[in-house]
Design an enzyme around this catalytic site. Structure first.
Site, PDB file in Angstrom:
ATOM      1  N   MET A 186      -1.208 -19.744  13.616  1.00 24.51           N
ATOM      2  CA  MET A 186      -2.598 -19.874  14.030  1.00 24.51           C
ATOM      3  C   MET A 186      -3.401 -20.656  12.992  1.00 24.51           C
ATOM      4  O   MET A 186      -4.273 -21.463  13.339  1.00 24.51           O
ATOM      5  CB  MET A 186      -3.214 -18.490  14.261  1.00 24.51           C
ATOM      6  CG  MET A 186      -4.598 -18.529  14.850  1.00 24.51           C
ATOM      7  SD  MET A 186      -4.666 -19.461  16.388  1.00 24.51           S
ATOM      8  CE  MET A 186      -4.507 -18.154  17.604  1.00 24.51           C
TER       9      MET A 186
ATOM     10  N   GLU B  58       2.159   3.339   3.195  1.00 22.68           N
ATOM     11  CA  GLU B  58       1.038   4.046   3.829  1.00 22.68           C
ATOM     12  C   GLU B  58       0.318   3.170   4.854  1.00 22.68           C
ATOM     13  O   GLU B  58      -0.230   3.676   5.830  1.00 22.68           O
ATOM     14  CB  GLU B  58       0.043   4.551   2.780  1.00 22.68           C
ATOM     15  CG  GLU B  58       0.556   5.726   1.943  1.00 22.68           C
ATOM     16  CD  GLU B  58       1.389   5.282   0.754  1.00 22.68           C
ATOM     17  OE1 GLU B  58       1.687   4.067   0.627  1.00 22.68           O
ATOM     18  OE2 GLU B  58       1.755   6.159  -0.059  1.00 22.68           O
TER      19      GLU B  58
ATOM     20  N   LYS C 244      -6.299  18.794  -5.130  1.00 19.93           N
ATOM     21  CA  LYS C 244      -5.040  19.539  -5.157  1.00 19.93           C
ATOM     22  C   LYS C 244      -5.295  21.038  -5.345  1.00 19.93           C
ATOM     23  O   LYS C 244      -4.675  21.868  -4.678  1.00 19.93           O
ATOM     24  CB  LYS C 244      -4.165  18.994  -6.296  1.00 19.93           C
ATOM     25  CG  LYS C 244      -2.762  19.545  -6.295  1.00 19.93           C
ATOM     26  CD  LYS C 244      -1.874  18.825  -7.302  1.00 19.93           C
ATOM     27  CE  LYS C 244      -0.444  19.331  -7.193  1.00 19.93           C
ATOM     28  NZ  LYS C 244       0.471  18.627  -8.110  1.00 19.93           N
TER      29      LYS C 244
ATOM     30  N   PHE D 144      -4.640  10.790 -13.918  1.00 24.46           N
ATOM     31  CA  PHE D 144      -3.508  10.055 -13.352  1.00 24.46           C
ATOM     32  C   PHE D 144      -3.643   9.976 -11.831  1.00 24.46           C
ATOM     33  O   PHE D 144      -3.870  10.975 -11.169  1.00 24.46           O
ATOM     34  CB  PHE D 144      -2.194  10.743 -13.733  1.00 24.46           C
ATOM     35  CG  PHE D 144      -0.997  10.072 -13.104  1.00 24.46           C
ATOM     36  CD1 PHE D 144      -0.649   8.773 -13.449  1.00 24.46           C
ATOM     37  CD2 PHE D 144      -0.238  10.731 -12.134  1.00 24.46           C
ATOM     38  CE1 PHE D 144       0.428   8.138 -12.852  1.00 24.46           C
ATOM     39  CE2 PHE D 144       0.848  10.106 -11.532  1.00 24.46           C
ATOM     40  CZ  PHE D 144       1.184   8.811 -11.891  1.00 24.46           C
ATOM     41  N   GLN D 145      -3.523   8.774 -11.313  1.00 24.36           N
ATOM     42  CA  GLN D 145      -3.630   8.512  -9.865  1.00 24.36           C
ATOM     43  C   GLN D 145      -4.947   8.970  -9.256  1.00 24.36           C
ATOM     44  O   GLN D 145      -5.002   9.362  -8.106  1.00 24.36           O
ATOM     45  CB  GLN D 145      -2.447   9.127  -9.099  1.00 24.36           C
ATOM     46  CG  GLN D 145      -1.155   8.398  -9.394  1.00 24.36           C
ATOM     47  CD  GLN D 145      -0.016   8.767  -8.464  1.00 24.36           C
ATOM     48  OE1 GLN D 145       0.061   9.885  -7.977  1.00 24.36           O
ATOM     49  NE2 GLN D 145       0.885   7.826  -8.234  1.00 24.36           N
TER      50      GLN D 145
HETATM   51  C1  LIG Z   1      -3.399  -9.547   6.606  1.00 27.69           C
HETATM   52  C2  LIG Z   1      -3.817 -10.884   7.090  1.00 27.69           C
HETATM   53  N1  LIG Z   1      -3.720 -11.963   6.264  1.00 27.69           N
HETATM   54  C3  LIG Z   1      -4.081 -13.187   6.700  1.00 27.69           C
HETATM   55  C4  LIG Z   1      -4.564 -13.363   7.965  1.00 27.69           C
HETATM   56  C5  LIG Z   1      -4.993 -14.741   8.440  1.00 27.69           C
HETATM   57  N2  LIG Z   1      -4.157 -15.190   9.554  1.00 27.69           N
HETATM   58  C6  LIG Z   1      -4.545 -15.080  10.839  1.00 27.69           C
HETATM   59  S1  LIG Z   1      -3.397 -15.612  11.916  1.00 27.69           S
HETATM   60  C7  LIG Z   1      -2.352 -16.011  10.667  1.00 27.69           C
HETATM   61  C8  LIG Z   1      -1.007 -16.608  10.961  1.00 27.69           C
HETATM   62  C9  LIG Z   1      -0.054 -15.600  11.446  1.00 27.69           C
HETATM   63  O1  LIG Z   1       1.229 -16.160  11.393  1.00 27.69           O
HETATM   64  P1  LIG Z   1       2.406 -15.502  12.193  1.00 27.69           P
HETATM   65  O2  LIG Z   1       2.452 -14.057  11.943  1.00 27.69           O
HETATM   66  O3  LIG Z   1       3.650 -16.258  11.935  1.00 27.69           O
HETATM   67  O4  LIG Z   1       1.939 -15.695  13.695  1.00 27.69           O
HETATM   68  P2  LIG Z   1       1.769 -17.058  14.515  1.00 27.69           P
HETATM   69  O5  LIG Z   1       0.322 -17.449  14.450  1.00 27.69           O
HETATM   70  O6  LIG Z   1       2.665 -18.076  13.912  1.00 27.69           O
HETATM   71  O7  LIG Z   1       2.160 -16.683  15.907  1.00 27.69           O
HETATM   72  C10 LIG Z   1      -2.915 -15.735   9.427  1.00 27.69           C
HETATM   73  C11 LIG Z   1      -2.279 -16.002   8.129  1.00 27.69           C
HETATM   74  C12 LIG Z   1      -4.669 -12.212   8.772  1.00 27.69           C
HETATM   75  N3  LIG Z   1      -5.150 -12.270  10.011  1.00 27.69           N
HETATM   76  N4  LIG Z   1      -4.264 -10.999   8.321  1.00 27.69           N
END
Ligand SMILES: Cc1ncc(C[n+]2csc(CCOP(=O)(O)OP(=O)(O)O)c2C)c(N)n1
Ligand SMILES: [Mg+2]
Lengths: 573, 180
Positions: free
Chosen positions: A488, A53, A165, A115-116
């Site tokens: 990042m 979803e 529902k 349920f749910q």
């Molecule tokens: C759902 C979610 N979990 C954690 C984060 C924290 N976060 C921000 S950037 C990042 C790294 C993303 O890694 P990747 O997808 O490999 O991209 P890159 O920065 O390496 O280009 C994370 C973990 C987030 N923004 N969203």
């Protein structure tokens, strides 16, 4: 039309009456009556079966962001509904018109831990523009129409409608003549004319004026008006992350993106400017840096459709509540004729010269035009190849995920048109790009839609590659900027936490083989020399293609404003 | 931080109170009191919220973001009538009763229940007067106390009537698509 209809049939008719033609969802017990009914309407209402979803929610967001129309996603009660939560929160942060339809347990067991059963209206109260629980078939036509009205007017946003529902199964003769009973909801579209005049007074007397364009310009369809305003005043234009595409970057008055990973000359210009006209941006902290130090010399004019955004983060000299397009038209109408603008024009041209000088000083380093030694595949080589292909092939839309690759895309790709750059800005939701691209590809079958992802975010929602195949979508390509890290976060660890790479090194499957398993073409690229050919191959393949770009692992996004610092204090390396 | 009195008109729809309270809670504002009931217009409720915050203008603007909120005013600086009601069950052995009755008279409060060792006092008045009575009877021993929270109304003709704001209700806003 005086025949009886089931609640579920009425739901379909409300959607069709409101111009909806595609929905993204997954069925389950509580929402089954709606699926039963939508079968009859399948020629008008396309249902796209997603694999999760959250994917359905982001696909609906992508569809909405690429078209300006409402996106519709569907989940059953309980886990189906809670799986939508991330996408709903994302749509809230980025003002995306989204209708989330959830099935609810029968009204006779509501509140009994059936349920749910989940209190999804309670859960989503703070992350929706509004939400509804409908328990009677008689209320469906009105409430669902109101939900769509609320989601798409004023400052757009997500609205959730939770329908029991039994209300979907029961039948009634629907009435379609109603006026919305919303005494508290009267969005202001027309800006206050006196404030508009005051804005013009400040702008015409300015020596170092700037226009900052945000998402509001794109949502209001105001790009042409913005362009006319910039050209008549000759004021330089900044585009925020969500304003990207509202003003063509190859325009001589475009100076680029501000903020945490914005360009040095743009942030310096903000710190120096004397009047800043922000149209449809909300002064997010990623744009302002430490807000108390933002644009210290500027009188700020803020145009926003949402009064609660004005004065929230920065002090504002001239507030204008209204629709970006209507306000821009009023600004244009109040602008003195060309002769009277002479002094503004000459000031603006000196100012622009100064900004371009700053730009030239930092350009090389910023744009990664200097190729570092010994790297087989620096990430910017991928962007250079991609940008060349996008420009030569045309008709592109790019969805980006969240992380380093997202900032590089914003910085390095040439953006020209509204609704071509689609990213998760406010919430920063990893996993956004692949499902969003699915929605965009359905919305614009004639365009080539790229999802530019990190190896981390890709692994959060890549299951939607199966949806792409089942739906026969061919105009979608994925580029993974695979650096083997949650890049990042690793960058912050490198710069601010002594390279303690806690929880950031990341492995993955062989992405090209994974693509093949899904029925996509998969390519793996490890050297800069091979980038262009791979992108050409992706274009020349009639069908979905994934390219795994195995880039140099530890490259940082620069320039950068460290968190909570003034945007005047950028670091380069 | 200053205390502010906010008066709001809201549509009487399910969940409206949760929305208002939730909005205030998630911004970390502290609600000192909240009173709610029907207004003079059908389907519209009136709320009085007392809140401690430095930037109440933001609270007011944020409340307007709620679809069910019709009108919000910070009436702190206005000429208002403010009232609160309190019920106080106090320890009242026979020997102390005459004193307590005399005190209640001074405050224009009423004794609404007399038990073997307790009395219930009903007090209505300005919040500060209610507080005074509470301070005065506290030495006798307050066994239970219930305060309604403050309700406020602006004095004179310039008011906050539901009818003024309901004019034009039911008229649909221009959809943004129509503007494109
Ligand atoms: C759902 C979610 N979990 C954690 C984060 C924290 N976060 C921000 S950037 C990042 C790294 C993303 O890694 P990747 O997808 O490999 O991209 P890159 O920065 O390496 O280009 C994370 C973990 C987030 N923004 N969203
Ligand atoms: Mg990565």
């Amino acid at each position: 039309m005086s025949e009886k209809r089931t609640g579920a049939q009425i739901m379909c008719e409300v959607l069709i009456r409101n111009g909806v033609d595609v929905m993204f969802g997954i069925p389950g017990g509580a929402i089954m009556p709606f699926y039963y009914a939508m079968w009859e309407y399948r020629d008008q209402l396309r249902h796209v079966l997603c694999r999760h979803e959250q994917g359905g929610g982001h696909a609906a967001e992508g569809y909405a962001r690429a078209t300006g129309k409402i996106g519709v996603c569907i989940g059953t009660s309980g886990p189906g509904a809670t799986n939508l939560v991330t996408a709903i929160a994302d749509a809230m942060m980025d003002s995306t018109p989204l209708l989330a339809i959830t099935g609810q347990v029968g009204s006779h067991v509501l509140g009994k831990d059936a349920f749910q059963e989940t209190d999804i209206t309670g859960i989503t109260m703070p992350i929706t523009k509004h939400n509804y629980l409908v328990k009677r078939v008689e209320d469906i036509a009105y409430t669902m129409s109101e939900a769509i009205h609320v989601a798409t007017t004023g400052r757009p946003g997500p609205v959730l409608i939770d329908i029991t529902k039994d209300a979907m199964v029961a039948a009634t003769v629907p009435t379609w003549e109603f006026a919305f009973d919303l005494p508290g909801y009267k969005p202001t579209y027309q800006g206050n004319r006196r404030q508009v005049r005051e804005a013009i007074r400040l702008l015409t007397q300015a020596r170092k004026p700037l226009v900052m364009a945000g998402n509001g310009v794109i949502m209001a369809g105001a790009s042409d008006d913005l362009r006319e305003f910039a050209e008549r005043t000759r004021i330089p234009v900044i585009t925020t992350l969500h304003g990207i595409g509202s003003f063509p970057e190859d325009h001589p008055l475009s100076i680029g993106m501000p903020g945490m990973h914005g360009w040095v000359h743009v942030n310096r210009a903000i710190q120096e400017c004397d009047v800043l006209l922000n149209i449809g941006g909300r002064f997010d902290d990623r744009v302002t840096g430490k807000a108390s130090t933002f644009a210290p010399n500027a009188r700020i004019i803020h145009v926003d459709i949402d009064p609660s955004e004005i004065g929230k983060n920065v002090r504002v000299a001239v507030p204008i509540v209204g629709d970006a397009r209507l306000v821009l038209r009023d600004l244009l109408a109040e602008l003195p004729d060309r002769d009277a603008l002479g002094s503004l024009h000459s000031a603006a041209s000196d100012w622009m010269e100064h900004i371009r000088e700053m730009q030239d000083r930092h350009q090389q380093k910023q744009q990664y035009l200097v190729r570092p030694d010994g790297m087989l595949l620096p990430p910017h080589d991928v962007y250079r190849g991609l940008t060349a292909a996008l420009n030569s092939r045309g008709n592109y839309r790019v969805c980006t995920d969240v992380g380093q690759h997202q900032m590089w895309a914003a910085q390095l790709i040439d953006w020209h048109r509204p609704r071509t750059h689609i990213t998760s800005g406010g919430a920063g939701t990893m996993g956004f790009a692949v499902p969003a691209a699915l929605g965009v590809a359905i919305a614009h079958p004639g365009d080539t839609v790229w999802a530019v992802c990190g190896d981390g975010g890709f692994q959060m929602t890549n299951q939607e590659m199966a949806t792409v195949v089942q739906e026969g979508i061919r105009n979608i390509k994925i580029a993974i900027i695979n650096n083997g890290y949650l890049g990042m976060v690793r960058q912050w660890q490198e710069l601010f936490e002594n390279k303690r790479y806690s929880g950031t090194p990341l492995s993955g499957p062989n992405f090209a083989m994974l693509a093949a398993a899904y029925g996509w073409k998969g390519l793996t690229i490890e050297r800069s020399e091979d980038v262009a050919a791979a992108i050409d191959e992706a274009y020349d393949t009639d069908g979905p293609v994934l390219i795994d770009f195995r880039v140099e692992r530890e490259v940082n996004v620069f320039p950068m404003v460290p968190q909570n610092k003034s945007i005047g204090e950028m670091i380069y390396e | 931080m200053k205390k502010h009195t906010i008066v709001a008109l809201v549509q009487d729809r399910p969940g409206v109170l949760s929305r208002v309270v939730g909005l205030i809670r998630r911004r970390g504002y502290n609600i000192e009191s909240l009173a709610v009931g029907h207004s003079e217009a059908a389907g519209i409720s009136r709320l009085t919220i007392v809140i401690e915050w430095h930037d109440v203008e933001q609270v007011v603007k944020q409340l307007y973001r709620l679809i069910d909120v019709v009108k919000v005013s910070d009436v702190t600086e206005d000429q208002t009538v403010e009232r609160e009601m309190a019920l106080l069950k106090i320890h009242a052995p026979a020997a102390k009763r005459p004193e307590i009755v005399a005190l209640t008279d001074v405050f224009d409060a009423k004794i609404v229940d007399v038990g073997t060792s307790t009395m219930v006092i009903e007090m209505t008045g300005s919040p500060s007067k209610v507080q005074n009575l509470i301070d005065v009877v506290r030495p006798y021993g307050i066994k239970e106390m219930m305060r309604t929270g403050r309700i406020a109304m602006v004095r004179g003709a310039r008011g906050h009537g539901a009818d003024d704001v309901l004019e034009g209700a039911g008229q649909a806003a221009v959809p943004s698509a129509a503007l494109n």
